[in-house]
Design an enzyme around this catalytic site. Sequence first.
Site, short mmCIF file in Angstrom:
data_model
loop_
_atom_site.label_atom_id
_atom_site.label_comp_id
_atom_site.label_asym_id
_atom_site.label_seq_id
_atom_site.Cartn_x
_atom_site.Cartn_y
_atom_site.Cartn_z
N GLU A 268 -4.24 -8.96 3.52
CA GLU A 268 -4.94 -8.72 4.79
C GLU A 268 -6.14 -9.63 5.01
OE1 GLU A 268 -2.91 -4.76 3.83
OE2 GLU A 268 -3.92 -6.37 2.72
N GLU B 53 0.83 -1.21 0.00
CA GLU B 53 0.00 0.00 0.00
C GLU B 53 0.86 1.26 0.00
OE1 GLU B 53 -4.11 -0.64 2.10
OE2 GLU B 53 -2.58 -1.66 3.29
#
Length: 712
Positions: free
Chosen positions: A134, A114
């Site tokens: 995640e 990210e």
Amino acid sequence: MAWKTGLDVGADGVAIVAINNPPLNLLSVTVMLDLKRTIEGALLRDDVKAIVVTGLKGKFSAGFDVTTFGGRQGKRTKKELGFMSIEIVTDTLEGAKKPLVAAIDGPAFGGGLEIALACHARISTSTAQLGLTELQYGILPGLGGTQRLPRLVGLTKALEMILMSKRVSGEEARTLTLVDAIAPADKLLGVARQWALDIAECRRPWIVSLYKIDRLEPFVEARAILKSARLEVQRQNPNLVHQLVCIDVIEHGIVSGPRNALWKEAEALQELRQSSTCKSLVHVFFAQRQVSKVPGVTERKFLPRKFNKVALIGGGSMSSEVAKLLVLNNYQVILKEKDEKSLLEQINRVKRKLQSHAKNQKADQYRPQKFFSLVKGVLDYDDFKDVELVIEAEAETLSLNLEKICPPHCIFTSNSLTFNSKSFGEKTNCHDRIAGIHFFCQSPNLPLMEIVRMKNTSPQVIIDLMDFGRKLRKTPIVVGDLEGRSFNSLLIKYLHAAIFLAEEGVDVYLIDKAFTNFGMLLGPFRMIDMLGLQVFEAIGKMYVETFPDSSYRSKLISILRHCDNEGESNAQGFYRYDNCGMATPNPEINKYLQKAENTSYMAIEPELTKLSNDEMVEMILFPALNEACQLISKGIVIRPSDLDVASVLGMGFPAYRGGIVYWSDTFGSPYVHSNLENWSKVHGEFFKPCAYITECAAKRVSLVVHLYFFFV
């Protein structure tokens, strides 16, 4: 305080900002704050034209430390919720007035990727690994990944990567336009520096990923893709919500704008981190890493020795399955049998299994012959002179003469479930090289291997066998000297409880449906078919003989086998299987059940046919939990969490429920004990709660907490 990021400004005006938190450059609040400080400092310097973000020692960042997931989360203000995603990643990195380029080598997972997505370009090595992982922990990307990835690779591919926690190589990432260029590791920083300068000097475009739209599908098409993804998620995982929440957040960005969706993403992350799903998945994550730690063994840093040649002595179908597994992993295998007839039968079994494997894998016709060239059948021990590992199918048949024939480093093991230290007597000098190896219900299809550590087994032997298991693509779990109990006995109890209900009139296929709805990969009867009825009957018989008072004696399996039902191996068992392996109910199953009911030693209980799905699940799983507590209380397993791993990998227990012992905390010990006690009064000793559950219930303490305190 040691800084977690380093800054180095070159003569070309490019600042290298390197994340420094070895070994995997994991992220944390401290790392993120330091990254923010370093980037802001570089932006203020007049001698800095552009910035390259990377990770030290060939590892960009493997994301946030998993220990930060699933913990207690206090109430946070909106500013606190958005601090990482909005203030640091979006406003400081992506909103920087000088270009940022990510130089990616090694892992770029979760928050690490990210950060890279927020940079204005990405350069990677071809072998780098990138992914938003995640969701495998029950949460969602929380630093803008739900918004930036779809805008870089398109919605369809982004959903695949996010929902499946899929990782892609740098080469594939370039094809997807996730990275802008590929460079060799030794030239990675040089290429990234030049790319950053090119952006600063307007020779390359300055891309802000959050607002990129050319890769996004048109609005109507995007809504259709999201709807389809929701339906597929609900079909595959009806009990999970975090995947649906993630899809909602992605859609929110398409409908209401990406900046607005970053706040929704942050709020969703905060909520999901406190969910039972997240806590359970994090528990399993750490439990799987704990199984490789064996007290008195792994801390000694022994190097594993390599096996090339393995000898299998005796056995039938179970032993031939092990032989197939070995040769498929390129081990030389010696099959030792007592006579010509038995040897020929065993060789033919292995050959058929290899041919069947090749057919299922659609391999070329020469592949089975190639593997079978690794197999040699013998009637004596002359070829054992260079064998590194001996596996016996029957512990009682071990020849102590092997100690004189085999090399001095050879390890002697048994695959028998009745194996224990007394099986070999005292007349041997190799007790330090004796251990047990069990495949979960003897099936190479299940990714679990049990290693039995005897009183005198050396640490080196345990290290060797654990490495051997990993090379077979198994998760090895070490247990103590057995008393007839093992991880297999969990599965036997579970499957016997299912058979008990079926013989009492409960529909086989309703039972399987209840368990797939619960989240099991397969229902109990589909699992029996997968294991093979012959193997299951043999193991079940051993368990019944060892524990006659607390076992369930079913005749259903033998009745099915008598009518040539062997499960998936011959395409008929509790289900029928077509050429593609698709299962449909066996239309004759009620006929077999009626025969079993007529021979059952208990009367039919019509009340059992009225059980709800949840009640069926409890009545079948609680006996397995009871068996798990026996293993723990007798010190057979090292940690209760090892049983959680065993249930997930060996039974198909849903990881998002944390494993069978962890799951018990959902009910509490008094509830578990009360049910088992009531069932035992009506249905017999098979359901009788063990002393350990009785003790926990009396003290009203959690099985999980109590057992952990017992072992810590």
